[in-house]
Design an enzyme around this catalytic site. Structure first.
Site, PDB file in Angstrom:
ATOM      1  N   ASP A 179     -35.068  -0.430  45.894  1.00  0.00           N
ATOM      2  CA  ASP A 179     -34.870   0.572  46.939  1.00  0.00           C
ATOM      3  C   ASP A 179     -34.802   1.961  46.295  1.00  0.00           C
ATOM      4  O   ASP A 179     -34.115   2.158  45.292  1.00  0.00           O
ATOM      5  CB  ASP A 179     -33.552   0.265  47.673  1.00  0.00           C
ATOM      6  N   ASN A 187     -36.594  13.011  51.768  1.00  0.00           N
ATOM      7  CA  ASN A 187     -37.376  13.408  52.943  1.00  0.00           C
ATOM      8  C   ASN A 187     -36.852  14.713  53.525  1.00  0.00           C
ATOM      9  O   ASN A 187     -37.638  15.589  53.909  1.00  0.00           O
ATOM     10  CB  ASN A 187     -37.255  12.336  54.041  1.00  0.00           C
ATOM     11  N   HIS A 192     -41.462  14.922  55.133  1.00  0.00           N
ATOM     12  CA  HIS A 192     -41.942  13.541  55.289  1.00  0.00           C
ATOM     13  C   HIS A 192     -43.257  13.272  54.537  1.00  0.00           C
ATOM     14  O   HIS A 192     -43.387  12.216  53.884  1.00  0.00           O
ATOM     15  CB  HIS A 192     -42.081  13.224  56.774  1.00  0.00           C
ATOM     16  N   ASP A 196     -43.821  10.368  51.828  1.00  0.00           N
ATOM     17  CA  ASP A 196     -44.896   9.356  51.817  1.00  0.00           C
ATOM     18  C   ASP A 196     -45.571   9.314  50.444  1.00  0.00           C
ATOM     19  O   ASP A 196     -45.855   8.240  49.904  1.00  0.00           O
ATOM     20  CB  ASP A 196     -45.952   9.689  52.884  1.00  0.00           C
ATOM     21  N   GLU A 223     -38.381   2.330  52.566  1.00  0.00           N
ATOM     22  CA  GLU A 223     -38.424   2.687  51.133  1.00  0.00           C
ATOM     23  C   GLU A 223     -37.989   1.513  50.277  1.00  0.00           C
ATOM     24  O   GLU A 223     -37.440   1.688  49.196  1.00  0.00           O
ATOM     25  CB  GLU A 223     -37.585   3.937  50.817  1.00  0.00           C
TER      26      GLU A 223
HETATM   27  N1  LIG Z   1     -41.509   9.562  54.129  1.00  0.00           N
HETATM   28  C1  LIG Z   1     -41.183   8.336  54.536  1.00  0.00           C
HETATM   29  N2  LIG Z   1     -39.880   8.033  54.708  1.00  0.00           N
HETATM   30  C2  LIG Z   1     -39.550   6.798  55.094  1.00  0.00           C
HETATM   31  C3  LIG Z   1     -40.524   5.814  55.319  1.00  0.00           C
HETATM   32  N3  LIG Z   1     -39.910   4.671  55.678  1.00  0.00           N
HETATM   33  C4  LIG Z   1     -38.571   4.923  55.694  1.00  0.00           C
HETATM   34  N4  LIG Z   1     -38.336   6.202  55.331  1.00  0.00           N
HETATM   35  C5  LIG Z   1     -37.062   6.913  55.220  1.00  0.00           C
HETATM   36  O1  LIG Z   1     -36.253   6.343  54.192  1.00  0.00           O
HETATM   37  C6  LIG Z   1     -34.915   6.752  54.425  1.00  0.00           C
HETATM   38  C7  LIG Z   1     -33.985   5.638  54.048  1.00  0.00           C
HETATM   39  O2  LIG Z   1     -32.688   6.130  54.170  1.00  0.00           O
HETATM   40  P1  LIG Z   1     -31.385   5.261  53.880  1.00  0.00           P
HETATM   41  O3  LIG Z   1     -31.616   3.851  54.346  1.00  0.00           O
HETATM   42  O4  LIG Z   1     -30.224   6.004  54.430  1.00  0.00           O
HETATM   43  O5  LIG Z   1     -31.312   5.133  52.331  1.00  0.00           O
HETATM   44  P2  LIG Z   1     -31.266   6.246  51.185  1.00  0.00           P
HETATM   45  O6  LIG Z   1     -31.253   7.635  51.736  1.00  0.00           O
HETATM   46  O7  LIG Z   1     -32.386   5.923  50.232  1.00  0.00           O
HETATM   47  O8  LIG Z   1     -29.875   5.966  50.493  1.00  0.00           O
HETATM   48  P3  LIG Z   1     -29.549   4.834  49.429  1.00  0.00           P
HETATM   49  O9  LIG Z   1     -30.486   3.710  49.636  1.00  0.00           O
HETATM   50  O10 LIG Z   1     -28.138   4.457  49.726  1.00  0.00           O
HETATM   51  O11 LIG Z   1     -29.695   5.446  48.084  1.00  0.00           O
HETATM   52  C8  LIG Z   1     -34.816   7.148  55.908  1.00  0.00           C
HETATM   53  O12 LIG Z   1     -34.643   8.539  55.995  1.00  0.00           O
HETATM   54  C9  LIG Z   1     -36.192   6.761  56.451  1.00  0.00           C
HETATM   55  O13 LIG Z   1     -36.634   7.659  57.465  1.00  0.00           O
HETATM   56  C10 LIG Z   1     -41.898   6.182  55.147  1.00  0.00           C
HETATM   57  O14 LIG Z   1     -42.851   5.408  55.328  1.00  0.00           O
HETATM   58  N5  LIG Z   1     -42.180   7.446  54.750  1.00  0.00           N
END
Ligand SMILES: Nc1nc2c(ncn2[C@@H]2O[C@H](COP(=O)(O)OP(=O)(O)OP(=O)(O)O)[C@@H](O)[C@H]2O)c(=O)[nH]1
Length: 313
Positions: A179, A187, A192, A196, A223
């Site tokens: 992760d 982001n 965004h 990506d 992610e």
């Molecule tokens: N740019 C982009 N962002 C994505 C995609 N899929 C998921 N995300 C973003 O990934 C982020 C995941 O956030 P969280 O689950 O809070 O995790 P984190 O911010 O990485 O925090 P930790 O995992 O605790 O380190 C969210 O803001 C989603 O919008 C994608 O395909 N593209």
């Protein structure tokens, strides 16, 4: 490696099977400019060649001494590795019973002897184009649209098959659940589209870090990524996790809002199946996820190994 991505513009591989070399020569003359050709003059030789040359299509004589074409086709259709190869029978007679027998064993089509060059060329071309379209659809269904690595559906299929194989063989199997750290902040800060791009770069680093042909890197969602490592025990998987963690850090993607490092990092949960017994793919994924949770809690930018699963009974 079983890859979901077929080469798109390669030449079709065609296996010609006939006990009479002059028939093979004739078909070769007609088709050699368009296809990569392999030839067999007997049934068993054809089956052996299918396993090594992996042809896309077979032109198969019905009547041959020893194993005839019907039996060859029956055996190919019973083997998961060769069942999808299209078999076009080359038949001397046009009797209904003979045609029905061919359909029953799984024929894709017929060409009559003596062959009409134009008919042969067009029949083969039609089946080759169909195969290209099927392969492309298959690849699309198994590929993540953003990162172009395998998607969750393909991972689940492969993981299920690997768990069964591991159960039979007693060989180890490991998973890395990966992760991106503080990706929401990434982001929020960089936008965004940059997020990506970051995911694509991370996917590329995972793909490059895995070097065994049966290893698989997949985007699990958002992610999150999973690497499946067949024949790899806990120690090997932990070493791979460290390699993956270092590879992502080495991308040097600026992440000013991370408290782990000034660049993008990942946390990794590692789970391994070590002992023979029931191997449950979903339980393995859950253990990797729990280990990932611990890696996050211990400060991110690191790998944690899940404790060994308890064996039932
Ligand atoms: N740019 C982009 N962002 C994505 C995609 N899929 C998921 N995300 C973003 O990934 C982020 C995941 O956030 P969280 O689950 O809070 O995790 P984190 O911010 O990485 O925090 P930790 O995992 O605790 O380190 C969210 O803001 C989603 O919008 C994608 O395909 N593209």
């Amino acid at each position: 490696m079983t890859t979901p991505f077929p080469p798109s513009l390669r030449r079709g591989r065609l296996l010609l099977v006939d006990d009479r070399p002059e028939n093979i020569r004739l078909m070769h003359q007609i088709l050699a400019s368009e296809y990569e050709i392999f030839a067999a003059t007997g049934g068993q030789q054809a089956i052996d060649l299918c396993a090594t040359a992996l042809p896309d299509l077979i032109l198969l004589d019905v009547f041959m001494p020893g194993m005839d074409g019907l039996e060859v086709c029956r055996r190919l259709k019973q083997n998961p590795a060769t069942e999808s190869i299209a078999v076009i029978f080359v038949t001397a007679g046009s009797q209904t019973e003979e045609e029905n027998a061919c359909w029953q064993v799984g024929a894709a089509d017929f060409v009559n002897k003596p062959v009409n060059p134009l008919t042969l060329r067009n029949r083969v071309r039609a089946h080759w184009q169909l195969k290209l379209h099927v392969d492309a659809l298959h690849a699309m269904a198994h590929t993540d649209g953003l990162t172009a690595i395998a998607n969750r559906r393909y991972l689940n299929e492969r993981l299920e098959a690997e768990c069964q194989r591991c159960q039979r063989s007693g060989l180890p199997l490991s998973l890395l659940m990966i992760d991106v750290d503080f990706f929401k902040r990434y982001n929020d800060r960089y936008g965004h589209p940059a997020g990506d791009e970051c995911l694509k770069r991370v996917a590329g680093a995972l793909q490059a870090a895995l070097q065994r042909p049966f290893d698989l890197a997949a985007r699990y969602g958002g992610e999150e990524f999973v690497c499946m490592l067949p024949d790899t025990d806990a120690a090997g998987a932990l070493a791979m996790a460290d390699k993956v963690e270092a590879a992502v850090r080495a991308l040097g993607l600026e992440h000013a809002d991370s408290t782990v490092d000034a660049v993008v990092t990942v946390s990794i949960g590692v789970a391994a199946v070590a002992t023979a017994g029931l191997v449950d793919s979903q339980a393995l994924l859950r253990r990797a996820d729990q280990a990932l949770y611990r890696a996050k809690n211990q400060g991110r930018g690191r790998a944690c190994l899940a404790p060994e699963a308890e064996q039932p009974g």
